[in-house]
Motif scaffolding. Structure first.
Motif, PDB file in Angstrom:
ATOM      1  N   ASN A 111      -5.266 -10.595 -51.282  1.00  0.00           N
ATOM      2  CA  ASN A 111      -5.731 -11.184 -50.031  1.00  0.00           C
ATOM      3  C   ASN A 111      -4.517 -11.590 -49.219  1.00  0.00           C
ATOM      4  O   ASN A 111      -3.653 -12.316 -49.720  1.00  0.00           O
ATOM      5  N   ILE A 112      -4.442 -11.100 -47.971  1.00  0.00           N
ATOM      6  CA  ILE A 112      -3.296 -11.416 -47.134  1.00  0.00           C
ATOM      7  C   ILE A 112      -3.749 -12.137 -45.873  1.00  0.00           C
ATOM      8  O   ILE A 112      -4.931 -12.173 -45.553  1.00  0.00           O
ATOM      9  N   THR A 113      -2.774 -12.679 -45.135  1.00  0.00           N
ATOM     10  CA  THR A 113      -3.039 -13.452 -43.927  1.00  0.00           C
ATOM     11  C   THR A 113      -2.155 -12.956 -42.792  1.00  0.00           C
ATOM     12  O   THR A 113      -1.307 -12.081 -42.987  1.00  0.00           O
ATOM     13  N   GLU A 114      -2.336 -13.565 -41.638  1.00  0.00           N
ATOM     14  CA  GLU A 114      -1.475 -13.259 -40.495  1.00  0.00           C
ATOM     15  C   GLU A 114      -0.007 -13.478 -40.862  1.00  0.00           C
ATOM     16  O   GLU A 114       0.864 -12.728 -40.424  1.00  0.00           O
ATOM     17  N   ASP A 115       0.256 -14.504 -41.658  1.00  0.00           N
ATOM     18  CA  ASP A 115       1.630 -14.837 -42.033  1.00  0.00           C
ATOM     19  C   ASP A 115       2.251 -13.828 -42.990  1.00  0.00           C
ATOM     20  O   ASP A 115       3.472 -13.672 -43.019  1.00  0.00           O
ATOM     21  N   THR A 116       1.428 -13.153 -43.796  1.00  0.00           N
ATOM     22  CA  THR A 116       1.978 -12.228 -44.797  1.00  0.00           C
ATOM     23  C   THR A 116       1.764 -10.754 -44.436  1.00  0.00           C
ATOM     24  O   THR A 116       2.218  -9.882 -45.162  1.00  0.00           O
ATOM     25  N   PHE A 117       1.078 -10.468 -43.323  1.00  0.00           N
ATOM     26  CA  PHE A 117       0.760  -9.094 -42.949  1.00  0.00           C
ATOM     27  C   PHE A 117       2.008  -8.225 -42.809  1.00  0.00           C
ATOM     28  O   PHE A 117       2.074  -7.122 -43.346  1.00  0.00           O
ATOM     29  N   LYS A 118       3.008  -8.708 -42.097  1.00  0.00           N
ATOM     30  CA  LYS A 118       4.228  -7.917 -41.890  1.00  0.00           C
ATOM     31  C   LYS A 118       4.882  -7.591 -43.228  1.00  0.00           C
ATOM     32  O   LYS A 118       5.226  -6.440 -43.493  1.00  0.00           O
ATOM     33  N   GLU A 119       5.037  -8.587 -44.066  1.00  0.00           N
ATOM     34  CA  GLU A 119       5.687  -8.414 -45.369  1.00  0.00           C
ATOM     35  C   GLU A 119       4.882  -7.497 -46.300  1.00  0.00           C
ATOM     36  O   GLU A 119       5.444  -6.666 -47.009  1.00  0.00           O
ATOM     37  N   GLU A 120       3.564  -7.642 -46.306  1.00  0.00           N
ATOM     38  CA  GLU A 120       2.712  -6.923 -47.263  1.00  0.00           C
ATOM     39  C   GLU A 120       2.205  -5.571 -46.758  1.00  0.00           C
ATOM     40  O   GLU A 120       1.760  -4.744 -47.549  1.00  0.00           O
ATOM     41  N   VAL A 121       2.274  -5.324 -45.435  1.00  0.00           N
ATOM     42  CA  VAL A 121       1.738  -4.075 -44.878  1.00  0.00           C
ATOM     43  C   VAL A 121       2.788  -3.319 -44.075  1.00  0.00           C
ATOM     44  O   VAL A 121       3.108  -2.171 -44.370  1.00  0.00           O
ATOM     45  N   VAL A 122       3.329  -3.948 -43.054  1.00  0.00           N
ATOM     46  CA  VAL A 122       4.228  -3.263 -42.117  1.00  0.00           C
ATOM     47  C   VAL A 122       5.549  -2.860 -42.775  1.00  0.00           C
ATOM     48  O   VAL A 122       6.039  -1.747 -42.556  1.00  0.00           O
ATOM     49  N   ASP A 123       6.130  -3.739 -43.568  1.00  0.00           N
ATOM     50  CA  ASP A 123       7.446  -3.484 -44.154  1.00  0.00           C
ATOM     51  C   ASP A 123       7.405  -2.697 -45.469  1.00  0.00           C
ATOM     52  O   ASP A 123       8.447  -2.490 -46.085  1.00  0.00           O
ATOM     53  N   ILE A 124       6.233  -2.233 -45.873  1.00  0.00           N
ATOM     54  CA  ILE A 124       6.074  -1.547 -47.155  1.00  0.00           C
ATOM     55  C   ILE A 124       6.204  -0.036 -46.963  1.00  0.00           C
ATOM     56  O   ILE A 124       5.641   0.523 -46.027  1.00  0.00           O
ATOM     57  N   LYS A 125       6.939   0.611 -47.828  1.00  0.00           N
ATOM     58  CA  LYS A 125       7.099   2.071 -47.765  1.00  0.00           C
ATOM     59  C   LYS A 125       5.896   2.803 -48.344  1.00  0.00           C
ATOM     60  O   LYS A 125       5.606   3.930 -47.983  1.00  0.00           O
ATOM     61  N   THR A 126       5.194   2.159 -49.263  1.00  0.00           N
ATOM     62  CA  THR A 126       3.990   2.732 -49.861  1.00  0.00           C
ATOM     63  C   THR A 126       2.849   2.638 -48.854  1.00  0.00           C
ATOM     64  O   THR A 126       2.761   1.665 -48.115  1.00  0.00           O
ATOM     65  N   PRO A 127       1.944   3.621 -48.798  1.00  0.00           N
ATOM     66  CA  PRO A 127       0.758   3.464 -47.952  1.00  0.00           C
ATOM     67  C   PRO A 127      -0.038   2.222 -48.358  1.00  0.00           C
ATOM     68  O   PRO A 127      -0.101   1.872 -49.538  1.00  0.00           O
ATOM     69  N   VAL A 128      -0.616   1.564 -47.361  1.00  0.00           N
ATOM     70  CA  VAL A 128      -1.387   0.341 -47.606  1.00  0.00           C
ATOM     71  C   VAL A 128      -2.766   0.499 -46.967  1.00  0.00           C
ATOM     72  O   VAL A 128      -2.876   0.831 -45.789  1.00  0.00           O
ATOM     73  N   LEU A 129      -3.800   0.268 -47.761  1.00  0.00           N
ATOM     74  CA  LEU A 129      -5.174   0.322 -47.284  1.00  0.00           C
ATOM     75  C   LEU A 129      -5.655  -1.115 -47.104  1.00  0.00           C
ATOM     76  O   LEU A 129      -5.652  -1.896 -48.049  1.00  0.00           O
ATOM     77  N   VAL A 130      -6.034  -1.454 -45.867  1.00  0.00           N
ATOM     78  CA  VAL A 130      -6.411  -2.824 -45.535  1.00  0.00           C
ATOM     79  C   VAL A 130      -7.902  -2.884 -45.219  1.00  0.00           C
ATOM     80  O   VAL A 130      -8.391  -2.144 -44.368  1.00  0.00           O
ATOM     81  N   LYS A 168      -1.346   0.788 -51.909  1.00  0.00           N
ATOM     82  CA  LYS A 168      -1.561  -0.639 -52.145  1.00  0.00           C
ATOM     83  C   LYS A 168      -2.819  -1.038 -51.375  1.00  0.00           C
ATOM     84  O   LYS A 168      -2.998  -0.633 -50.220  1.00  0.00           O
ATOM     85  N   LEU A 169      -3.705  -1.807 -51.986  1.00  0.00           N
ATOM     86  CA  LEU A 169      -4.930  -2.252 -51.322  1.00  0.00           C
ATOM     87  C   LEU A 169      -4.889  -3.751 -51.097  1.00  0.00           C
ATOM     88  O   LEU A 169      -4.578  -4.513 -52.020  1.00  0.00           O
ATOM     89  N   VAL A 170      -5.202  -4.151 -49.861  1.00  0.00           N
ATOM     90  CA  VAL A 170      -5.211  -5.563 -49.499  1.00  0.00           C
ATOM     91  C   VAL A 170      -6.439  -5.862 -48.644  1.00  0.00           C
ATOM     92  O   VAL A 170      -7.046  -4.950 -48.083  1.00  0.00           O
ATOM     93  N   LYS A 171      -6.781  -7.147 -48.559  1.00  0.00           N
ATOM     94  CA  LYS A 171      -7.939  -7.585 -47.771  1.00  0.00           C
ATOM     95  C   LYS A 171      -7.500  -8.659 -46.792  1.00  0.00           C
ATOM     96  O   LYS A 171      -6.643  -9.481 -47.101  1.00  0.00           O
ATOM     97  N   VAL A 172      -8.151  -8.655 -45.623  1.00  0.00           N
ATOM     98  CA  VAL A 172      -7.919  -9.669 -44.604  1.00  0.00           C
ATOM     99  C   VAL A 172      -9.272 -10.270 -44.220  1.00  0.00           C
ATOM    100  O   VAL A 172     -10.165  -9.551 -43.761  1.00  0.00           O
ATOM    101  N   ASN A 173      -9.419 -11.567 -44.421  1.00  0.00           N
ATOM    102  CA  ASN A 173     -10.625 -12.283 -44.001  1.00  0.00           C
ATOM    103  C   ASN A 173     -10.512 -12.501 -42.496  1.00  0.00           C
ATOM    104  O   ASN A 173      -9.647 -13.240 -42.026  1.00  0.00           O
ATOM    105  N   VAL A 174     -11.384 -11.857 -41.719  1.00  0.00           N
ATOM    106  CA  VAL A 174     -11.275 -11.912 -40.262  1.00  0.00           C
ATOM    107  C   VAL A 174     -11.544 -13.307 -39.707  1.00  0.00           C
ATOM    108  O   VAL A 174     -10.985 -13.672 -38.669  1.00  0.00           O
ATOM    109  N   ASP A 175     -12.374 -14.082 -40.369  1.00  0.00           N
ATOM    110  CA  ASP A 175     -12.663 -15.437 -39.909  1.00  0.00           C
ATOM    111  C   ASP A 175     -11.431 -16.329 -39.986  1.00  0.00           C
ATOM    112  O   ASP A 175     -11.246 -17.221 -39.160  1.00  0.00           O
ATOM    113  N   GLU A 176     -10.586 -16.088 -40.966  1.00  0.00           N
ATOM    114  CA  GLU A 176      -9.390 -16.905 -41.176  1.00  0.00           C
ATOM    115  C   GLU A 176      -8.162 -16.325 -40.483  1.00  0.00           C
ATOM    116  O   GLU A 176      -7.109 -16.968 -40.459  1.00  0.00           O
TER     117      GLU A 176
END
Length: 107
Positions: free
Chosen positions: A6-25, A54-62
């Protein structure tokens, strides 16, 4: 068994944008029926595709700002990011086989 992070606005760049592996959100909300239906499918994919994506989730309400920035307007929305950029976007619930058919060509 691989787990979905589970990721947030604060961790999105680190966990999705800066990753070389494909990420499914998975952009989801607890009140969304189809989102809860997609959750076990996402967990299965995390295990099956652990060596490819890599698979991650983002709670849209949060994470409303991030949700808006990523153009998410309906739930569930699943976006595959490659090199930090959206490569495939799936809006609405799809069964596992159909979701795999959408993302596999990019992996």
């Amino acid at each position: 068994m691989a787990s979905v992070l589970n990721i947030t606005e604060d961790t999105f760049k680190e966990e999705v944008v800066d990753i070389k592996t494909p990420v499914l959100v998975d952009f989801w909300a607890p009140w969304c029926g189809y989102c809860t239906k997609l959750s076990p499918v996402f967990d299965e994919l995390a295990t099956e595709l652990a060596d490819k994506v890599k698979l991650v989730k983002v709670n849209v309400d949060e994470n409303r700002k991030l949700t808006e920035q990523q153009g998410v307007m309906s739930l569930p929305t699943v976006i595959l990011y490659i090199d930090g950029e959206p490569a495939e976007k799936v809006v609405g619930f799809l069964p596992k086989a159909a979701l795999l058919a959408k993302i596999t060509p990019h992996l």
